[in-house]
Design an enzyme around this catalytic site. Structure first.
Site, PDB file in Angstrom:
ATOM      1  N   CYS A  73       2.851  -0.917 -12.463  1.00 28.82           N
ATOM      2  CA  CYS A  73       3.133   0.233 -13.325  1.00 28.82           C
ATOM      3  C   CYS A  73       4.182  -0.186 -14.354  1.00 28.82           C
ATOM      4  CB  CYS A  73       3.580   1.450 -12.525  1.00 28.82           C
ATOM      5  SG  CYS A  73       5.054   1.206 -11.523  1.00 28.82           S
ATOM      6  N   ALA A 113       0.776  -1.236   0.000  1.00 29.29           N
ATOM      7  CA  ALA A 113       0.000   0.000   0.000  1.00 29.29           C
ATOM      8  C   ALA A 113       0.808   1.287   0.000  1.00 29.29           C
ATOM      9  CB  ALA A 113      -0.943   0.013   1.203  1.00 29.29           C
ATOM     10  N   ALA A 114       2.022   1.284   0.559  1.00 29.19           N
ATOM     11  CA  ALA A 114       2.789   2.528   0.672  1.00 29.19           C
ATOM     12  C   ALA A 114       3.068   3.119  -0.714  1.00 29.19           C
ATOM     13  CB  ALA A 114       4.095   2.266   1.412  1.00 29.19           C
ATOM     14  N   PRO A 115       2.976   4.464  -0.829  1.00 29.01           N
ATOM     15  CA  PRO A 115       2.834   5.491   0.217  1.00 29.01           C
ATOM     16  C   PRO A 115       1.396   5.833   0.609  1.00 29.01           C
ATOM     17  CG  PRO A 115       3.252   6.554  -1.867  1.00 29.01           C
ATOM     18  CD  PRO A 115       3.308   5.070  -2.141  1.00 29.01           C
TER      19      PRO A 115
END
Length: 283
Positions: free
Chosen positions: A236, A113-115
């Protein structure tokens, strides 16, 4: 200058330009290399969870785009960012979240999950109702994510440190969630315009290593999803080896899952960062 090979003309490794030519075709590969050379646009997402959301009048100086709630900002609205009224985020990052389609009251696992940008968007879609288990393996990244989520007024996130490449600790025994978002570690080939060093740090072996890591994490997460639940795998990366091929091999090994839909953002086609997302349903 135009007579030079595209790799030399756009400062890309030759092997990478050749790889993209093989996957996308010559014209698309050239367009992608040219894209990577352009200054990256800055986008902000209006945060509807803020006690005082930005009004239509306040955002008038910003340029609206095709993603609702997103704007192109020529100048960073630093005060709004600092107060959490908006968040700097490329629109391609929410393709996976929209595909996941979380509902208020559900329990969502945001595995990497970060950031915290995707988690905050999920919380907004859930109207801050339910639970989001926001996970990362690195303490400093968890700390930064906690700060971001607090600033964005996300009240349903529960930060947990976990390494999905290792056996699950006892705290995860019996956990069953409604939906899982896996924004997997990847080569970042879709965001090279923002991370100019990436192209020179990659080599062909990276894609093999990433695929092994991505497959491992997917397999570790799969038992945590309820029957009838949804899992979105996203990256990505622009590379099939990290996207379509990962999903194909996972489905062979896990017949309880089926592929529902895939979505992607291709920079030369869509004008945003590169992204891939696949929605899987567990029977």
């Amino acid at each position: 200058m135009d007579r030079l090979p595209i790799a030399e003309r756009t400062s890309h490794p030759s092997w990478l330009a050749e790889r993209w030519t093989k996957q996308f075709g010559k014209s698309a590969a050239e367009a992608l290399c040219e894209w990577d050379q352009q200054p990256a646009s800055t986008y902000v997402r209006v945060n509807q969870l803020h006690p005082q959301p930005l009004t239509p009048e306040e955002v008038l100086p910003l340029e609206p785009i095709s993603f609702p709630g997103f704007f192109r900002a020529d100048t960073l609205p630093r005060e709004w960012l600092a107060s959490g009224r908006c968040y700097a985020q490329d629109p391609s990052t929410v393709i996976a979240c929209d595909l996941l389609a979380p509902q208020p009251g559900e329990t969502i696992l945001d595995a990497c999950a970060a950031p915290g940008g995707k988690s905050a968007y999920l919380a907004q879609k859930m109207q801050n109702q339910g639970r989001i288990l926001t996970c990362d393996s690195v303490p400093r990244r968890l700390q930064r994510m906690q700060q971001n989520l607090e600033r964005l007024n996300v009240t349903i996130a529960e930060n947990r440190q976990v390494d999905w490449t290792k056996p699950l600790p006892p705290i995860w025994k019996g956990v069953q969630v409604d939906r899982i978002l896996l924004d997997a570690p990847c080569s970042n080939t879709g965001v090279m315009r923002r991370r100019v060093d990436v192209r020179w740090r990659l080599d062909p072996e990276v894609f093999v290593e990433m695929a092994q890591l991505q497959t491992k994490i997917l397999s570790t997460l799969s038992p945590l999803l309820k029957s009838g639940g949804s899992l979105v795998y996203s990256t990505c990366s622009l590379d099939r080896e990290e996207n379509e091929d990962i999903i194909a091999s996972f489905l062979v090994a896990h017949p309880e899952f089926k592929l529902v839909e895939t979505r992607s953002s291709l920079p030369w086609r869509d004008g945003f960062d590169g992204a891939f997302a696949a929605l899987l349903l567990k029977s």
